[in-house]
Design a protein around this motif. Structure first.
Motif, PDB file in Angstrom:
ATOM      1  N   LEU A 200      47.081  40.382  39.300  1.00 41.78           N
ATOM      2  CA  LEU A 200      47.373  42.137  39.782  1.00 41.78           C
ATOM      3  C   LEU A 200      48.531  42.478  40.990  1.00 41.78           C
ATOM      4  CD1 LEU A 200      45.323  44.321  40.687  1.00 41.78           C
ATOM      5  CD2 LEU A 200      44.786  43.196  42.622  1.00 41.78           C
TER       6      LEU A 200
ATOM      7  N   THR B  27      47.835  47.679  31.227  1.00 44.27           N
ATOM      8  CA  THR B  27      45.779  46.342  31.397  1.00 44.27           C
ATOM      9  C   THR B  27      45.911  46.674  30.720  1.00 44.27           C
ATOM     10  OG1 THR B  27      45.936  47.485  34.218  1.00 44.27           O
ATOM     11  CG2 THR B  27      43.841  46.723  33.356  1.00 44.27           C
TER      12      THR B  27
ATOM     13  N   GLN C 100      44.732  38.248  31.623  1.00 43.61           N
ATOM     14  CA  GLN C 100      44.836  39.168  32.421  1.00 43.61           C
ATOM     15  C   GLN C 100      45.958  39.650  33.453  1.00 43.61           C
ATOM     16  OE1 GLN C 100      42.126  41.512  31.826  1.00 43.61           O
ATOM     17  NE2 GLN C 100      43.159  42.615  32.943  1.00 43.61           N
TER      18      GLN C 100
ATOM     19  N   THR D  18      46.251  43.808  35.620  1.00 53.15           N
ATOM     20  CA  THR D  18      45.830  44.198  35.972  1.00 53.15           C
ATOM     21  C   THR D  18      47.037  45.289  37.126  1.00 53.15           C
ATOM     22  OG1 THR D  18      43.205  43.131  35.507  1.00 53.15           O
ATOM     23  CG2 THR D  18      43.860  45.555  37.266  1.00 53.15           C
TER      24      THR D  18
ATOM     25  N   SER E 265      47.461  48.478  38.581  1.00 54.25           N
ATOM     26  CA  SER E 265      46.925  49.878  39.872  1.00 54.25           C
ATOM     27  C   SER E 265      47.685  50.371  40.251  1.00 54.25           C
ATOM     28  CB  SER E 265      46.316  48.267  41.253  1.00 54.25           C
ATOM     29  OG  SER E 265      47.682  48.298  42.078  1.00 54.25           O
TER      30      SER E 265
END
Length: 123
Positions: free
Chosen positions: A10, A90, A118, A120, A122
């Motif tokens: 993230l 993402t 993954q 991601t 933001s």
């Protein structure tokens, strides 16, 4: 050849990540490597590719200038450096390997796939 992708996570928009794709069980220097990504509800798309020697690369327009694909054949590892990340980056990122072409941009051309990592971003 077996592929293991790692390095996702993230990150805030504008940030950076480096993905790694570690290969085992084959002669890594004989394979072209590609990175693909798949966002929820979307088809898997090509991101970047690198030739077996590392001398030739190709990118989808949306990442050109922000992402850099590279490889270290001595370590049997390929990388995807991602800078200036955007929320639209993402996705689950997959690395893949193929022996049929110097550079391949279509997923159907790749014989071997890693499990995905993954990413991601933001806003």
């Amino acid at each position: 050849v077996q592929l293991q992708a790692s390095g996702g996570g993230l990150v805030q928009a504008g940030g950076s990540l480096r993905l790694s794709c570690a290969a085992s069980g084959g002669t890594f220097s004989g394979y072209g490597v590609g990175w693909f990504r798949q966002a929820p509800g979307k088809e898997r798309e090509f991101v970047a590719a690198i030739s077996p020697s590392g001398k030739t690369t190709n990118y989808v327009d949306s990442v050109r200038g922000r992402f850099t694909i590279s490889r270290d054949n001595a370590k049997s590892t390929a990388y995807l450096r991602m800078n200036s990340l955007k929320p639209e980056d993402t996705a689950v990122y997959y690395c893949a390997a193929q022996m049929s072409r110097i550079i391949a941009t279509r997923s159907i051309e790749y014989e071997y796939w890693g499990q995905g990592t993954q990413v991601t971003v933001s806003s």
